[in-house]
Design an enzyme around this catalytic site. Structure first.
Site, PDB file in Angstrom:
ATOM      1  N   GLN A   1      -7.404   0.185  62.032  1.00 36.59           N
ATOM      2  CA  GLN A   1      -6.838  -1.118  62.384  1.00 36.59           C
ATOM      3  C   GLN A   1      -5.931  -1.631  61.265  1.00 36.59           C
ATOM      4  O   GLN A   1      -4.819  -2.101  61.493  1.00 36.59           O
ATOM      5  CB  GLN A   1      -7.976  -2.125  62.634  1.00 36.59           C
TER       6      GLN A   1
ATOM      7  N   HIS B   1     -12.820  -0.918  59.284  1.00 38.05           N
ATOM      8  CA  HIS B   1     -11.980  -0.503  60.404  1.00 38.05           C
ATOM      9  C   HIS B   1     -10.623  -0.077  59.822  1.00 38.05           C
ATOM     10  O   HIS B   1      -9.600  -0.731  60.034  1.00 38.05           O
ATOM     11  CB  HIS B   1     -11.831  -1.667  61.379  1.00 38.05           C
TER      12      HIS B   1
ATOM     13  N   ARG C   1     -16.549   5.862  66.392  1.00 34.36           N
ATOM     14  CA  ARG C   1     -16.881   4.428  66.376  1.00 34.36           C
ATOM     15  C   ARG C   1     -18.383   4.328  66.498  1.00 34.36           C
ATOM     16  O   ARG C   1     -18.962   4.656  67.539  1.00 34.36           O
ATOM     17  CB  ARG C   1     -16.196   3.703  67.528  1.00 34.36           C
TER      18      ARG C   1
ATOM     19  N   ASP D   1     -10.024 -12.973  64.048  1.00 39.43           N
ATOM     20  CA  ASP D   1     -10.699 -11.962  64.875  1.00 39.43           C
ATOM     21  C   ASP D   1     -11.636 -12.704  65.831  1.00 39.43           C
ATOM     22  O   ASP D   1     -11.949 -13.892  65.630  1.00 39.43           O
ATOM     23  CB  ASP D   1     -11.474 -10.997  63.957  1.00 39.43           C
TER      24      ASP D   1
ATOM     25  N   ARG E   1      -1.117   0.718  66.287  1.00 38.38           N
ATOM     26  CA  ARG E   1      -2.309   1.567  66.178  1.00 38.38           C
ATOM     27  C   ARG E   1      -1.927   3.006  66.552  1.00 38.38           C
ATOM     28  O   ARG E   1      -2.365   3.959  65.912  1.00 38.38           O
ATOM     29  CB  ARG E   1      -3.414   1.054  67.125  1.00 38.38           C
TER      30      ARG E   1
ATOM     31  N   CYS F   1      -6.601  -8.606  65.739  1.00 38.79           N
ATOM     32  CA  CYS F   1      -6.805  -7.174  66.016  1.00 38.79           C
ATOM     33  C   CYS F   1      -7.118  -6.916  67.492  1.00 38.79           C
ATOM     34  O   CYS F   1      -7.008  -5.784  67.951  1.00 38.79           O
ATOM     35  CB  CYS F   1      -7.915  -6.638  65.126  1.00 38.79           C
TER      36      CYS F   1
END
Ligand code: CP
Length: 315
Positions: free
Chosen positions: A131, A128, A101, A224, A293, A265
């Site tokens: 995700q 991402h 990340r 988000d 996930r 998310c």
């Protein structure tokens, strides 16, 4: 050896295989015990995380491998004392894969060029993919398919999750409608919009400043955080004003299909991009998303690390 830096690193059959593998692992975890025995995943974080950190580490534990958590702030690289190329070469001598990340996708790409083990994007400024794989598994569980759906994304659309959704929607044959303010501060980066023309697939992406038009008759309403990790606190008041009309409320949800679901998310900024009533309501599947996930990351690791001979049911 393959990397997962962006969702389009996967072909559509590979994308579908990961979803099917994830379902198989979720329904029959015992078949995969020791699948990654003694394999080591290095998890590099330049930004905070709850879900990504916990799901990757749990994934490695459940597959009898091991995960090492590493915050760049503690590294010679983070202190500006070592090049990312040398970090990549070094970690490849200890670890079997690395999830990363970091803010700069360019830096991630540089790391991948010099790594001799698979590199997994655990979120950068432009994507991402982990995700989105979890999200598509969640949609498939809910609707019995991961194609032919109308997905409405509302709110701040200048972010990595939206960009990965855009790419995946085209690739998988879904219609993505983005409802966001008509300002470059909140609209998708034109470079990502341009990139869509090069993606093979029958899906589509449209952008409207009208949140109701985006949501009407949608299967999925997605948003988000309005204050994601890199947004400065001083931006808060301005963003609240600009994004206010894009809050997912009960009345906005009512415009979607009767069987529509709400997705986020996480982490959520409750009461801002979504009301408490919606995120805690009957249509919300945000914690199924969070759980998935784990299953999709187990599948990603299994496929990238050649985890064994476990066969996969047809559907
Ligand atoms: N959605 C997500 O990536 O959550 P974290 O930032 O907690 O990892």
């Amino acid at each position: 050896m393959r990397h997962l830096l962006t969702i389009t690193d996967l072909s559509l059959p590979e994308f579908e295989t990961i979803l099917r593998r994830a379902t198989d692992m979720k329904l029959g975890p015992d078949r995969y015990i020791r699948a990654l025995y003694e394999q080591v995943l290095l998890m590099i974080f330049e930004a905070p995380s709850l879900r990504t950190r916990l799901s990757f580490e749990t994934a490695m534990t459940q597959l009898h491998g091991h995960a090492i958590n590493y915050y760049t702030i503690h590294s010679p690289w983070g202190a500006g004392k070592e090049s990312i190329e040398d970090v990549a070469r070094t970690l490849s001598r200890y670890c079997n894969a690395v999830s990363v990340r970091m803010f700069s996708h360019e830096e991630l790409t540089k790391l991948a060029v010099h790594a001799e083990v698979p590199v997994i994007n655990a979120m950068t400024n432009v994507g991402h993919p982990c995700q989105i794989l979890g999200d598509f598994l969640t949609m498939k569980e809910r609707f019995g398919r991961e194609t032919g759906l109308t997905i409405a994304y509302v709110g701040d659309a200048k972010n990595n999750v939206t960009y990965s959704l855009m790419r995946a929607a085209v690739m998988t044959g879904n219609q993505l409608r983005i409802g966001c303010p008509a300002s470059e501060d909140y609209s998708p980066d034109p470079a990502v919009t341009d990139e869509l023309a090069s993606i093979e697939g029958s899906g589509s992406v449209s952008v409207t400043p009208d949140p109701a038009a985006a949501v009407r008759d949608a299967h999925v309403v997605y948003t988000d955080s309005w204050m994601s990790y890199r947004v400065a606190d001083e931006e808060k008041e301005r963003r609240l004003g600009d994004l206010g009309p894009y809050r997912v409320t009960e009345s906005l949800m009512a415009l979607a299909r009767e069987d529509a679901v709400f997705m986020h998310c996480l982490p959520a900024w409750r009461g801002h991009e979504v009301t408490e009533g919606v995120i805690d309501g009957r249509q919300s599947i945000v914690f199924d998303q969070a759980e998935n996930r784990l299953h999709t990351e187990k599948a990603i690791l299994f496929e990238l690390l050649g985890g064994g001979e476990a066969s996969l049911p047809e559907s």
